[in-house]
Design an enzyme around this catalytic site. Structure first.
Site, PDB file in Angstrom:
ATOM      1  N   CYS A 124       1.222  -1.348  -0.119  1.00 44.30           N
ATOM      2  CA  CYS A 124       0.066  -0.112   0.102  1.00 44.30           C
ATOM      3  C   CYS A 124       0.904   1.584   0.203  1.00 44.30           C
ATOM      4  O   CYS A 124       2.313   1.078   0.894  1.00 44.30           O
ATOM      5  CB  CYS A 124      -1.027  -0.177   0.893  1.00 44.30           C
ATOM      6  SG  CYS A 124      -2.031  -1.239   1.087  1.00 44.30           S
ATOM      7  N   ARG A 177       1.039   1.901  -6.075  1.00 45.11           N
ATOM      8  CA  ARG A 177       1.369   0.418  -5.057  1.00 45.11           C
ATOM      9  C   ARG A 177       0.016  -0.047  -4.176  1.00 45.11           C
ATOM     10  O   ARG A 177       0.323  -1.137  -3.880  1.00 45.11           O
ATOM     11  CB  ARG A 177       2.214   1.346  -3.414  1.00 45.11           C
ATOM     12  CG  ARG A 177       3.342   2.012  -4.402  1.00 45.11           C
ATOM     13  CD  ARG A 177       4.494   1.911  -3.191  1.00 45.11           C
ATOM     14  NE  ARG A 177       3.934   1.646  -1.725  1.00 45.11           N
ATOM     15  CZ  ARG A 177       5.740   0.720  -1.379  1.00 45.11           C
ATOM     16  NH1 ARG A 177       6.646   1.150  -1.943  1.00 45.11           N
ATOM     17  NH2 ARG A 177       5.917   0.245  -0.498  1.00 45.11           N
ATOM     18  N   TRP A 237      -4.162  -1.864  -1.083  1.00 41.35           N
ATOM     19  CA  TRP A 237      -3.955  -3.201  -2.292  1.00 41.35           C
ATOM     20  C   TRP A 237      -4.875  -4.001  -1.033  1.00 41.35           C
ATOM     21  O   TRP A 237      -4.008  -4.510   0.234  1.00 41.35           O
ATOM     22  CB  TRP A 237      -2.828  -3.712  -2.571  1.00 41.35           C
ATOM     23  CG  TRP A 237      -3.148  -4.437  -3.727  1.00 41.35           C
ATOM     24  CD1 TRP A 237      -2.816  -4.339  -5.022  1.00 41.35           C
ATOM     25  CD2 TRP A 237      -2.623  -6.253  -2.879  1.00 41.35           C
ATOM     26  NE1 TRP A 237      -2.557  -5.963  -5.825  1.00 41.35           N
ATOM     27  CE2 TRP A 237      -2.462  -7.116  -4.216  1.00 41.35           C
ATOM     28  CE3 TRP A 237      -1.920  -6.717  -2.074  1.00 41.35           C
ATOM     29  CZ2 TRP A 237      -2.184  -8.012  -4.268  1.00 41.35           C
ATOM     30  CZ3 TRP A 237      -2.093  -7.534  -2.561  1.00 41.35           C
ATOM     31  CH2 TRP A 237      -1.667  -8.983  -3.383  1.00 41.35           C
ATOM     32  N   ASN A 277       0.393  -0.488   6.168  1.00 38.29           N
ATOM     33  CA  ASN A 277       1.062  -1.139   5.516  1.00 38.29           C
ATOM     34  C   ASN A 277       1.387  -2.795   6.150  1.00 38.29           C
ATOM     35  O   ASN A 277       2.342  -2.174   7.236  1.00 38.29           O
ATOM     36  CB  ASN A 277       1.577  -0.409   4.573  1.00 38.29           C
ATOM     37  CG  ASN A 277       2.655  -1.488   2.915  1.00 38.29           C
ATOM     38  OD1 ASN A 277       1.012  -2.098   3.076  1.00 38.29           O
ATOM     39  ND2 ASN A 277       3.430  -1.150   2.637  1.00 38.29           N
ATOM     40  N   GLY A 278       1.179  -3.824   5.443  1.00 31.94           N
ATOM     41  CA  GLY A 278       1.325  -4.902   6.111  1.00 31.94           C
ATOM     42  C   GLY A 278       0.484  -6.130   6.287  1.00 31.94           C
ATOM     43  O   GLY A 278      -0.645  -5.534   6.405  1.00 31.94           O
ATOM     44  N   GLU A 335       9.852 -14.165 -19.288  1.00 31.10           N
ATOM     45  CA  GLU A 335       9.194 -13.207 -19.263  1.00 31.10           C
ATOM     46  C   GLU A 335       8.444 -12.265 -19.751  1.00 31.10           C
ATOM     47  O   GLU A 335       7.657 -11.505 -19.425  1.00 31.10           O
ATOM     48  CB  GLU A 335      10.744 -12.324 -18.769  1.00 31.10           C
ATOM     49  CG  GLU A 335      10.233 -10.664 -19.013  1.00 31.10           C
ATOM     50  CD  GLU A 335       9.498 -10.362 -17.201  1.00 31.10           C
ATOM     51  OE1 GLU A 335       9.414  -9.829 -17.405  1.00 31.10           O
ATOM     52  OE2 GLU A 335       9.674 -10.820 -16.379  1.00 31.10           O
ATOM     53  N   LYS A 385       4.721 -10.512 -19.313  1.00 28.08           N
ATOM     54  CA  LYS A 385       4.658  -9.299 -19.187  1.00 28.08           C
ATOM     55  C   LYS A 385       3.216  -9.380 -19.765  1.00 28.08           C
ATOM     56  O   LYS A 385       2.068  -8.705 -19.777  1.00 28.08           O
ATOM     57  CB  LYS A 385       5.638  -8.373 -20.463  1.00 28.08           C
ATOM     58  CG  LYS A 385       6.593  -7.918 -19.641  1.00 28.08           C
ATOM     59  CD  LYS A 385       6.677  -7.222 -18.475  1.00 28.08           C
ATOM     60  CE  LYS A 385       7.794  -7.324 -17.420  1.00 28.08           C
ATOM     61  NZ  LYS A 385       7.249  -8.259 -16.491  1.00 28.08           N
ATOM     62  N   GLU A 403       0.057  -9.985 -17.084  1.00 24.56           N
ATOM     63  CA  GLU A 403       0.211  -9.241 -15.589  1.00 24.56           C
ATOM     64  C   GLU A 403      -0.801  -7.986 -16.846  1.00 24.56           C
ATOM     65  O   GLU A 403      -1.624  -7.263 -15.897  1.00 24.56           O
ATOM     66  CB  GLU A 403       1.692  -8.738 -15.836  1.00 24.56           C
ATOM     67  CG  GLU A 403       2.253  -9.253 -14.724  1.00 24.56           C
ATOM     68  CD  GLU A 403       4.275  -9.080 -14.584  1.00 24.56           C
ATOM     69  OE1 GLU A 403       4.195  -9.058 -13.531  1.00 24.56           O
ATOM     70  OE2 GLU A 403       4.257  -8.443 -15.395  1.00 24.56           O
ATOM     71  N   HIS A 415       6.530 -32.106 -25.940  1.00 27.97           N
ATOM     72  CA  HIS A 415       6.794 -33.526 -24.964  1.00 27.97           C
ATOM     73  C   HIS A 415       5.317 -33.043 -24.137  1.00 27.97           C
ATOM     74  O   HIS A 415       5.564 -33.154 -23.137  1.00 27.97           O
ATOM     75  CB  HIS A 415       7.281 -33.165 -24.074  1.00 27.97           C
ATOM     76  CG  HIS A 415       9.123 -33.494 -24.348  1.00 27.97           C
ATOM     77  ND1 HIS A 415       9.068 -35.055 -24.283  1.00 27.97           N
ATOM     78  CD2 HIS A 415      10.329 -33.331 -25.148  1.00 27.97           C
ATOM     79  CE1 HIS A 415      10.403 -34.728 -24.850  1.00 27.97           C
ATOM     80  NE2 HIS A 415      10.456 -33.283 -25.811  1.00 27.97           N
ATOM     81  N   LYS A 460       2.727  -3.105  -6.635  1.00 25.39           N
ATOM     82  CA  LYS A 460       3.786  -2.690  -7.332  1.00 25.39           C
ATOM     83  C   LYS A 460       4.846  -3.531  -6.597  1.00 25.39           C
ATOM     84  O   LYS A 460       5.894  -4.761  -7.179  1.00 25.39           O
ATOM     85  CB  LYS A 460       4.875  -1.655  -7.539  1.00 25.39           C
ATOM     86  CG  LYS A 460       5.808  -1.533  -8.516  1.00 25.39           C
ATOM     87  CD  LYS A 460       5.828  -1.857  -9.085  1.00 25.39           C
ATOM     88  CE  LYS A 460       7.601  -0.864 -10.149  1.00 25.39           C
ATOM     89  NZ  LYS A 460       7.809  -2.218 -11.056  1.00 25.39           N
TER      90      LYS A 460
END
Length: 629
Positions: A2, A27, A75, A106-107, A502, A506, A509, A525, A624
């Protein structure tokens, strides 16, 4: 995960807090709120679920005039994104009129349930589903006891009952917190505390800012204080005192703030992500600046805090990280094993802390992180450090927890990365890992001539990336063609396999399209069952040692009528004959291909997401800096 902003000074706090929250919305962006003191020195609150724009609209119609306040973007962890669950939370009552304390947090508080049960037995009523509301009521409970015990009032804010109450309350919390507290009747006092969740303080003349990272300070403060775990900051307009939760006052270090307003602005780009993609030629230069020595044909690091003699005794390296940083670690594994001939293991940080693997003497850990606050990576670093092994960090944020707790490390110098989907941090991490491969290689067996060749290749890299960015229009046209696909496959071999992972990440996301990355040879396979005319495969197929093998894999996809997007070398007619669409990238040595080829994959994901109407910088369900497990 947050965003926290606080202000005490002589200007209107609400304006500065909302501006700071806007810079921190990456955030957390499912609700937002602020608390302030009104003309009667009582706590007022404005908050709303949803994006920050909803709070801005509320504040615009009724702007608080006070010069002290705290704000938050959330968040969600405990409780859905609702007005009631939005921060700030109030302690001491069920409404703002008689609240004694307002808290933003935050936490995660792991023991909030027993604390809540105890506080309810004391008569406190809870209005939210969050763990954070417990903190507000707990501070109020401690303050009442402190005042009832006759604690004397003092001119020294750090010795006041309000600070004592915060110290007593946080001593009872189990978990993590970045905490900012506002008290009714105290128009010149904010109290901040941290444990495992970042807080910084911007130092100015006759005003102070508090935030969960430095971006809200840009343009307002030129000095910064980084709070460490178990530290409590007592902040007034004209003073700052830092005390340890248990042992009292300590001396704090004030450092220059090295970011500017332009660093945290969009610079004319439509999104932060696009800006950060285009910054990569310069951020790659910054990652290498001052770290290449042609005289010795090696890399130079100032912060490893281990002598060459000690590093020569390293016989195994463990690279750990999460998400994009884990993909960079996979690139690092190829680099270090090829050029330094050192065994490397790559571990998910979230698994490493619990897996308890056997780690021999001579093992060195590198924790890789953009923010320096990633909870899983921090916990893994602490576990390996507890066992007596040296730990180093590859990190972008100066003063972050991981940077401070590691025995040494390397900063990326990429500047603030605000887009939630990491771009420039990934390529900078790969560059730093390439420098480390050179450094360890020269310590062991790499020749002087080979070292010079390696350096020459690195020095050409920023120009190769700049050239790759010129394919933007081509990539946008390809994105238009495939924007409605429901699944993508990303395929590469050797150095390009981590980039396939990666690239898939992307796309997932920011566009919410399902995507998977595989080594190209693994298609037969199992995953080849997914191939059909509506499932594009993105092939990373530059010229190199396994080029012919990847061509065969591409032909397997075409035989099943799967569309192919190829990331290929210039004027590769063989690929052009087979692929449906081609994005050309300049030729680069195989060990630098991951950095060059990451660029078109970032742009492809970006353009598809924009065309689908997705919020590129604030993708759903993501934040983030992941500061919770």
């Amino acid at each position: 995960m947050c965003g926290i902003v606080g202000y005490v000074g002589f200007r209107r706090a609400a304006d500065l807090i909302v501006e700071g929250l806007r810079r921190l919305e990456y955030r957390g962006y499912d609700s937002a709120g602020l608390a302030f003191l009104d003309d009667d020195c009582q706590i007022g609150v404005r908050k709303a679920a949803g994006r920050l724009s909803r709070l801005e609209a509320i504040v615009r119609d009724d702007i608080p005039d006070g010069s002290i306040g705290i704000g938050h973007t959330r968040w969600a962890t405990h409780g859905a994104p609702t007005d009631e669950n939005a921060h700030p939370h109030l302690g001491g009552c069920t409404g703002s009129a008689s609240a004694s304390v307002a808290v933003v947090h935050n936490g995660v508080i792991e023991n909030f349930r027993p604390l809540k049960t105890r506080l309810e037995s004391e008569g406190y009523a809870f209005r939210s589903e969050t763990d954070s509301e417990v903190i507000a009521h707990l501070i109020d409970s401690c303050l009442k006891r402190t005042l009832a015990a006759g604690s004397r009032l003092t001119d020294e804010p750090a010795d006041s009952p309000w600070v004592m109450a915060v110290r007593e309350a946080i001593a009872q919390l189990r978990g993590t917190y970045g905490l900012l507290v506002l008290f009714s009747g105290q128009p010149d006092l904010l109290v901040a505390a941290r444990l495992g969740s970042p807080l910084v303080i911007g130092v100015c003349d006759n005003e102070h800012f508090i935030a969960s990272d430095s971006s809200p300070l840009a343009g307002h403060a030129d000095r910064i204080v980084y709070l460490a775990d178990h530290e409590v900051a007592v902040v007034t307009a004209d003073s700052l005192r830092v005390i340890h939760r248990d042992s009292g006052r300590i001396e704090h270090s004030v450092q220059p703030l090295d970011i500017t307003v332009s660093d945290v602005g969009m610079g004319g780009f439509a999104h932060y992500m696009l800006k950060e993609i285009h910054e990569q030629p310069e951020t790659i230069r910054s990652a290498m600046r001052g770290r290449l020595s042609r005289d010795d044909a090696t890399a130079v690091f100032g912060g490893l805090n281990l002598t060459p003699s000690q590093l020569q005794h390293v016989n195994r390296i463990v690279l750990t990280g999460c998400g994009t940083s884990w993909h960079a670690a996979l690139v690092g594994e190829y680099l270090i094993e090829e050029f330094a001939r050192l065994p490397v293991e790559v571990e998910y940080a979230s698994e490493l802390r619990y897996r308890n693997p056997p780690i021999d003497e001579g093992t060195l850990l590198f924790a890789i992180t953009q923010s320096g606050e990633t909870a899983d990576t921090l916990a893994a670093l602490r576990e390996i450090k507890r066992k007596g092994h040296p730990t180093l960090a590859i990190c972008n944020v100066v003063g972050s927890t991981i940077a401070n707790e590691a025995d040494g490390g390397v900063y990326l110098h990429a500047g603030p990365e605000i887009g939630v989907a990491s771009t420039k941090a990934f390529t900078s991490q790969c560059v730093v890992l390439a420098l480390l491969a050179l450094y360890f290689g020269r310590l062991r067996h790499m020749s002087y001539e080979k070292g010079l060749e390696y350096i020459a290749a690195l020095e050409r890299l920023p120009d190769l990336v700049a050239e790759t960015l010129e394919a933007d229009a081509t990539i946008r046209a390809i994105a238009e063609k495939y924007r409605d696909a429901s699944t993508f496959l990303y395929l590469g071999r050797q150095y390009n396999f981590p980039v396939a992972l990666e690239g898939a990440l992307k796309l997932k996301e920011i566009s919410y399209i399902h995507a998977e990355g595989y080594p190209a040879a693994e298609m037969k396979h199992g995953p080849i069952a997914l191939v059909d005319p509506s499932t594009p495969s993105v092939f990373l197929i530059p010229r190199g040692g396994v080029y012919d093998k990847v061509i065969l894999n591409l032909e397997e996809i075409k035989a099943r009528r799967g569309p192919v997007i190829a990331i290929a070398s210039p004027e590769d007619e063989r690929v052009r004959e087979l692929a449906d669409d081609v994005i050309e990238v300049p030729d680069a040595p195989s060990f630098l291909q991951p950095i060059v080829e990451a660029i078109p994959l970032q742009l492809l994901a970006y353009h598809i997401a924009v065309l689908r109407g997705c919020d590129v910088d604030k993708p759903r369900n993501l934040a983030k800096s992941v500061t919770v497990e």
